[in-house]
Design an enzyme around this catalytic site. Structure first.
Site, PDB file in Angstrom:
ATOM      1  N   ASP A  29      35.365  45.247  31.983  1.00  0.00           N
ATOM      2  CA  ASP A  29      36.743  45.364  31.507  1.00  0.00           C
ATOM      3  C   ASP A  29      36.750  45.868  30.072  1.00  0.00           C
ATOM      4  O   ASP A  29      35.871  45.526  29.277  1.00  0.00           O
ATOM      5  CB  ASP A  29      37.447  44.007  31.573  1.00  0.00           C
ATOM      6  CG  ASP A  29      37.549  43.493  33.001  1.00  0.00           C
ATOM      7  OD1 ASP A  29      37.824  44.313  33.896  1.00  0.00           O
ATOM      8  OD2 ASP A  29      37.343  42.284  33.211  1.00  0.00           O
ATOM      9  N   SER A  71      20.208  31.984  42.802  1.00  0.00           N
ATOM     10  CA  SER A  71      20.282  32.320  41.379  1.00  0.00           C
ATOM     11  C   SER A  71      21.437  31.586  40.716  1.00  0.00           C
ATOM     12  O   SER A  71      22.362  31.103  41.385  1.00  0.00           O
ATOM     13  CB  SER A  71      20.428  33.835  41.195  1.00  0.00           C
ATOM     14  OG  SER A  71      21.472  34.351  42.007  1.00  0.00           O
ATOM     15  N   PHE A 118      40.888  31.159  35.956  1.00  0.00           N
ATOM     16  CA  PHE A 118      39.848  32.118  36.323  1.00  0.00           C
ATOM     17  C   PHE A 118      40.258  32.905  37.567  1.00  0.00           C
ATOM     18  O   PHE A 118      40.069  34.132  37.644  1.00  0.00           O
ATOM     19  CB  PHE A 118      38.518  31.405  36.606  1.00  0.00           C
ATOM     20  CG  PHE A 118      37.901  30.747  35.407  1.00  0.00           C
ATOM     21  CD1 PHE A 118      38.115  31.219  34.122  1.00  0.00           C
ATOM     22  CD2 PHE A 118      37.087  29.637  35.567  1.00  0.00           C
ATOM     23  CE1 PHE A 118      37.552  30.607  33.020  1.00  0.00           C
ATOM     24  CE2 PHE A 118      36.508  29.008  34.476  1.00  0.00           C
ATOM     25  CZ  PHE A 118      36.738  29.497  33.197  1.00  0.00           C
ATOM     26  N   HIS A 160      24.563  32.603  44.850  1.00  0.00           N
ATOM     27  CA  HIS A 160      24.544  32.843  43.401  1.00  0.00           C
ATOM     28  C   HIS A 160      25.603  31.937  42.782  1.00  0.00           C
ATOM     29  O   HIS A 160      26.795  32.090  43.049  1.00  0.00           O
ATOM     30  CB  HIS A 160      24.857  34.314  43.108  1.00  0.00           C
ATOM     31  CG  HIS A 160      24.909  34.653  41.648  1.00  0.00           C
ATOM     32  ND1 HIS A 160      23.777  34.885  40.906  1.00  0.00           N
ATOM     33  CD2 HIS A 160      25.963  34.807  40.801  1.00  0.00           C
ATOM     34  CE1 HIS A 160      24.128  35.178  39.649  1.00  0.00           C
ATOM     35  NE2 HIS A 160      25.441  35.127  39.562  1.00  0.00           N
ATOM     36  N   GLU A 171      24.115  31.741  37.167  1.00  0.00           N
ATOM     37  CA  GLU A 171      24.669  32.616  36.134  1.00  0.00           C
ATOM     38  C   GLU A 171      25.119  31.810  34.919  1.00  0.00           C
ATOM     39  O   GLU A 171      25.735  30.752  35.047  1.00  0.00           O
ATOM     40  CB  GLU A 171      25.851  33.385  36.706  1.00  0.00           C
ATOM     41  CG  GLU A 171      26.498  34.350  35.711  1.00  0.00           C
ATOM     42  CD  GLU A 171      27.528  35.221  36.384  1.00  0.00           C
ATOM     43  OE1 GLU A 171      27.138  35.940  37.337  1.00  0.00           O
ATOM     44  OE2 GLU A 171      28.704  35.177  35.997  1.00  0.00           O
TER      45      GLU A 171
END
Length: 289
Positions: A105, A12, A212, A262, A14
């Site tokens: 968050d 997959s 990140f 992913h 994102e």
């Protein structure tokens, strides 16, 4: 890792919801390029409240209608049961059958946490509201959630999400495969055996990767960090080194029995596709060992 070998592999990609018309056009191009390798699904990240949430909804529905299953990320933070229920109904009505259920968050300026505080409560609510309509993905943290008080507590929190009705999990990205192997071994000892798919972050920009990683608690091993620092502004060397490092890690994960991959694309096709092609992923890769 034995428990993971029983599951059919799935792959997959994102995306994040674009903010501008130019971003929407770019995402359509990226989506088309990634669709050519026939992934099992796409996912789209979520922002709680206001226009950010609306962009997620629009992006998910538009992508889903183009023929490849698209899963929205759904955060419980800051939301009410009624709001979440209405959103679930909207997704169901548009044929969406997979959701990534997260705590999320707290957006800046939002004072209340909402009626559902944790991801396991969100999973329970989705099951109560929608039954088995959705395949529910949850988050996993091989290097442990940055807000977890202890490693043991983090594992128990994950088990609660599974007990609440999660079907499978996607991990935070990592660059040390041993952290994933150890995490799976701990889950097996607890009797938790759902598919846990490694999240993969292609290395493209060192400063962005550092930012990140600091935010989400993902460790960049010293040898990788030092080599990336040594390349300075040489973006091509960073790209080549990053592609090699991540490809090698993915090979180790798949060989050990990981049930797929992913990719965190950051709305770019080429970095993920380069790794995909290096791995030679095809139909044979979707069959477990």
């Amino acid at each position: 890792m034995e428990s993971q070998k029983q599951f059919k592999r799935r792959f997959s990609f994102e995306f994040f919801p674009p903010k501008t018309d130019a971003g929407k056009e770019k995402l359509q191009t990226v989506r088309g390029q990634l669709a050519e390798v026939d992934p099992d699904f796409f996912s789209v990240t979520f922002g709680a409240g206001g226009s950010t949430r609306d962009r997620t909804i629009e992006t998910v529905i538009n992508l889903h209608k183009q023929g490849i299953s698209t899963a929205p990320h759904l955060s419980c933070v800051g939301g009410t049961r009624q709001e979440i229920g209405e959103l679930l109904d909207l997704y169901r009505e548009n044929g969406v059958n997979r959701i990534v259920a997260l705590r999320g968050d707290m957006p800046s300026g939002m004072g209340a946490a909402g009626e559902l505080r944790y991801a396991n409560e969100l999973v329970s609510f989705i099951r109560e509201h929608s039954g088995d309509t959705f395949n529910l993905e949850v988050a996993a943290y091989p290097e442990f959630h940055p807000q977890a008080r202890t490693a043991e507590e983090d594992l128990k929190n994950f088990a609660r999400k599974v007990e609440a009705g999660a079907n499978s999990a996607i991990t935070q990205y990592f660059f040390n495969p041993d952290s994933y192997f150890y995490f799976i071994d701990r889950l097996e000892k607890m009797g938790v055996t759902i598919p846990v798919v490694p999240g993969i972050m292609p290395i493209v920009n060192f400063s962005n990767l550092t930012r990140f990683s600091d935010m989400c608690g993902a460790e960049i091993p010293r040898w990788i960090r030092k080599q990336l620092e040594a390349y300075g502004d040489d973006s091509e060397s960073i790209r080549q080194f990053g592609e090699e490092v991540v490809t090698n890690m993915c090979e180790k994960l798949l060989e050990a029995g990981a049930p797929g991959l992913h990719f965190y694309t950051l709305n770019q096709a080429e970095p993920s596709l380069s790794i995909w092609k290096n791995l030679g992923i095809g139909e044979r890769e979707r069959i477990p060992f």
